[in-house]
Write an enzyme that holds these catalytic residues in place. Structure first.
Site, PDB file in Angstrom:
ATOM      1  CB  ILE A  58      -0.965   0.001   1.212  1.00 56.47           C
ATOM      2  CG1 ILE A  58      -1.951  -1.175   1.090  1.00 56.47           C
ATOM      3  CG2 ILE A  58      -1.729   1.316   1.318  1.00 56.47           C
ATOM      4  CD1 ILE A  58      -2.828  -1.164  -0.151  1.00 56.47           C
ATOM      5  CG  ASP A 111      13.491 -11.889   4.149  1.00 55.10           C
ATOM      6  OD1 ASP A 111      13.575 -11.948   5.385  1.00 55.10           O
ATOM      7  OD2 ASP A 111      12.445 -11.600   3.527  1.00 55.10           O
ATOM      8  CE  LYS A 118      11.572   0.477  23.657  1.00 58.90           C
ATOM      9  NZ  LYS A 118      11.980   1.449  24.714  1.00 58.90           N
ATOM     10  CB  CYS A 174     -14.907 -17.040 -12.780  1.00 54.25           C
ATOM     11  SG  CYS A 174     -13.883 -17.994 -13.906  1.00 54.25           S
ATOM     12  CG  HIS A 177     -12.015 -13.478 -12.541  1.00 54.88           C
ATOM     13  ND1 HIS A 177     -12.518 -13.939 -11.346  1.00 54.88           N
ATOM     14  CD2 HIS A 177     -11.543 -14.553 -13.198  1.00 54.88           C
ATOM     15  CE1 HIS A 177     -12.336 -15.252 -11.274  1.00 54.88           C
ATOM     16  NE2 HIS A 177     -11.757 -15.657 -12.391  1.00 54.88           N
ATOM     17  CD  GLU A 187     -13.124 -10.757  -9.711  1.00 53.91           C
ATOM     18  OE1 GLU A 187     -14.096 -10.555 -10.462  1.00 53.91           O
ATOM     19  OE2 GLU A 187     -12.645 -11.881  -9.485  1.00 53.91           O
TER      20      GLU A 187
HETATM   21  N1  GLN Z   1     -12.862 -23.746 -11.851  1.00 53.15           N
HETATM   22  C1  GLN Z   1     -13.429 -23.034 -12.949  1.00 53.15           C
HETATM   23  C2  GLN Z   1     -12.618 -23.184 -14.212  1.00 53.15           C
HETATM   24  O1  GLN Z   1     -11.493 -23.559 -14.159  1.00 53.15           O
HETATM   25  C3  GLN Z   1     -13.599 -21.562 -12.592  1.00 53.15           C
HETATM   26  C4  GLN Z   1     -12.328 -20.840 -12.352  1.00 53.15           C
HETATM   27  C5  GLN Z   1     -12.507 -19.533 -11.661  1.00 53.15           C
HETATM   28  O2  GLN Z   1     -13.515 -19.293 -11.011  1.00 53.15           O
HETATM   29  N2  GLN Z   1     -11.509 -18.671 -11.738  1.00 53.15           N
HETATM   30  O3  GLN Z   1     -13.100 -22.903 -15.289  1.00 53.15           O
END
Ligand code: GLN
Length: 574
Positions: free
Chosen positions: A24, A153, A192, A402, A546, A548
């Site tokens: 962030i 690390d 600290k 998805c 997706h 999002e």
């Molecule tokens: N498991 C499903 C596929 O492979 C959906 C994958 C997901 O939701 N990203 O198509």
């Protein structure tokens, strides 16, 4: 504006411990420098040996964030895109695995012309080359590069070393920022500074003097400690930035600006702001809208990753959560999320006694909307299908992402289209009605044991069907991340990550039963969006992609906004 001008680099390194918000901090530095009129790229380095993040379990490592290119990256890249408001490139991501793979392949091809190939300088040169290449392809003015892990690390040393050499070559163009942590132990009750001093000394032993310290902590840094850190760590007091815990990550850039971090960074890089105003007006408006949203919209997220001890749940679904926030704030609502375990709704679930323990699916009535996000495998599947059925039959706004779209298709096939025992072949290969099935080339990858980077990944175009809810959401809304051109107004682009698809053989039967495929690939073969018509349901929609992954605070995603609008409507009536 790069070209003739010299590119600048800001390296962000962590001290003391991980998980204190380096990602962030990096994102926020991007936001504030961009606001000063510079083109900024953000780069993440993950020191692990995985070549990309695609094979990692989100339960343990957080969400896998997919770029337009299809590269599967760390969830921090999602924050970077959200804070910059733009797409990042595959060059903006690097893992040890990626670097080593390249060096070893080059060695096998005699690329080192008979020399010893060593971590230093060959691996470090490759790393430095990638810093330069990322700067070149993105054509930005400034790269902010986050080195994963913590100083000390074993794994991230070569990256820090490569950064050191870059500073040696271009001293005027490189700045180091240490993001450290200042604990306030309960028994002592005071902040600290010692762990941070130790982190700086460790960095010094690598030949690096940090130029800035971002002092994370539960509370603000006081003047006395600022001065102490300045003297002991050899960093000017004004460059020790107080960064206390705050409610929302989106406030971090504004807090940094209170400490004048943007101008101080520019000064350290011999740059001057290119804007007269602060450039953060829109960001501030977004933050204040978020702060003033009081009326709740209650959303249930049905997942399977919920029973894994200490793991931070929100990390596995971070883009979904942020996308909900962006759209909810845009509507003046405060999202209240409930995480419900899909397994609990499975009619066959029992506690080991053989007694069915299924949770009353009717509890979903208390929510304004339901989301089934992406996922893989068998766990909780029948529970998810049960939830989807309940949302469909009871007209609760439903949004499937998805897997959530695939399972909505399965549910509809079983209970509306009369295809008894329909399923996805991911769960049941013997199903009489494989309405969701694996594509032939995916089958080949899996048979060969090739799981990394072999799914349908990244941005693909999708054509919207006019008159549908999806079309209205994208085309009818004024704001958002799509600049739909008039001549091509039906064409959108969204990111994917899956192996299975709606089986083309069942499209006609499903449509006949009333399901609408409102988005498809331009050749019409792959179904991208499925929905029910408005007259049948206030909002029942699933996407094979997706959405999002492309939702941004200053450009909320159209589909999330449409879903939340429907949810807020239900909230009013409920
Ligand atoms: N498991 C499903 C596929 O492979 C959906 C994958 C997901 O939701 N990203 O198509």
């Amino acid at each position: 504006m790069s070209g003739a001008k010299r590119h600048k680099y800001i390296f962000v390194i962590g001290g003391v411990m991980s998980g204190v918000g380096k990602g962030i901090a990096t994102s926020s530095i991007g936001t504030i420098l961009q606001a000063k009129g510079f083109s900024v790229s953000l780069m993440k380095i993950d020191p692990y040996l995985n070549v990309d993040a695609g094979t990692m379990n989100p339960t343990e490592h957080g969400e896998v964030f997919v770029l337009n290119s299809g590269l599967e990256t760390d969830q921090d890249m999602g924050n970077y895109e959200r804070f910059l408001g733009r797409d990042l490139l595959p060059e903006d991501y690097m893992t040890s695995g990626m670097v080593y793979q390249h060096v070893i392949e080059k060695e096998r091809a005699l690329g080192y012309k008979g020399k010893f190939v060593e971590a230093i300088p060959h691996v470090t040169d490759e790393i430095r080359g990638r810093f330069l290449r990322a700067a070149e392809v993105s054509q930005s003015d400034i790269s902010v590069i986050e080195i994963g892990g913590t100083v000390g690390d074993y794994q991230n040393f070569l990256f820090i070393e490569a950064a050191r050499v870059l500073r040696l070559r271009q001293p005027a163009d490189v700045v180091f920022v240490l993001v450290s942590y200042l604990p306030v132990p309960g028994t002592i009750g005071e902040m600290k500074t010692k762990p941070t001093q130790t982190a700086v000394h460790q960095l010094n032993s690598y030949g690096i003097q940090p130029d800035f310290i971002i002092a994370r902590g539960p509370v603000a840094l006081d003047g006395k400690r600022k001065e102490k850190l300045a003297v002991w760590c050899n960093v000017e007091a004004e460059r020790v930035i107080s960064a206390p815990d705050i409610e929302s990550i989106y406030e971090v850039p504004l807090n940094f600006e209170k400490e004048n971090l943007g101008n101080l960074l520019l000064q350290a890089l011999s740059l001057k702001t290119r804007r007269r105003r602060d450039g953060l007006e829109k960001w501030k408006k977004f933050v204040s809208r978020a702060q003033s949203a009081k009326e709740e919209v209650k959303i249930a997220v049905i997942g399977k990753y919920f029973d894994t001890g200490d793991f931070i749940l929100s990390d596995a679904y971070i883009s979904v959560i942020e996308a909900i926030k962006h759209s909810a704030y845009a509507l003046g609502r405060k999202p209240a999320l409930a995480w419900l375990n899909a397994k609990d709704f499975d009619p066959k679930s029992d506690d080991g006694s053989g007694k069915a323990m299924a949770k009353e699916v009717a509890t979903l009535r208390d929510f304004d909307g339901v989301i089934v996000p992406g996922g893989f495998g068998e766990t909780g599947i029948e529970g998810k299908i049960k939830v989807i059925q309940f949302a469909r039959e009871n007209k609760i706004p439903y949004f499937g992402l998805c897997y959530g779209m695939q399972l909505a298709v399965v549910e509809f096939a079983r209970h509306v289209a009369g295809l008894k025992d329909a399923n996805t072949t991911e769960i049941n290969k013997e199903t009489p009605y494989p309405v969701i099935d694996i594509m032939p080339e995916q089958k080949k990858h899996m048979a060969a044991g090739k799981y990394g980077a072999t799914m349908r990944l990244g941005a693909y175009p999708c054509v919207l069907k006019p008159g549908t809810a999806a079309f209205k959401a994208y085309v009818g809304s004024k704001s958002g991340n799509y600049k739909l051109k008039t001549e091509n107004y039906k064409l959108i682009s969204e990111r994917h990550r899956h192996r299975y698809e709606v089986n083309p053989e069942y499209i006609a039967a499903l449509e006949k039963a009333g399901l609408i495929f409102s988005g498809a690939s331009p050749d019409g073969v792959l179904m991208e969006i499925a929905e029910l018509p408005r007259r049948a349901h206030p909002f029942f929609l699933g996407t094979q992609f997706h959405p999002e992954l492309q939702a941004r605070p200053l450009a909320p995603h159209h589909l999330f906004t449409a879903f939340l609008k429907a949810a807020a409507e239900r909230g009013k009536k409920r």
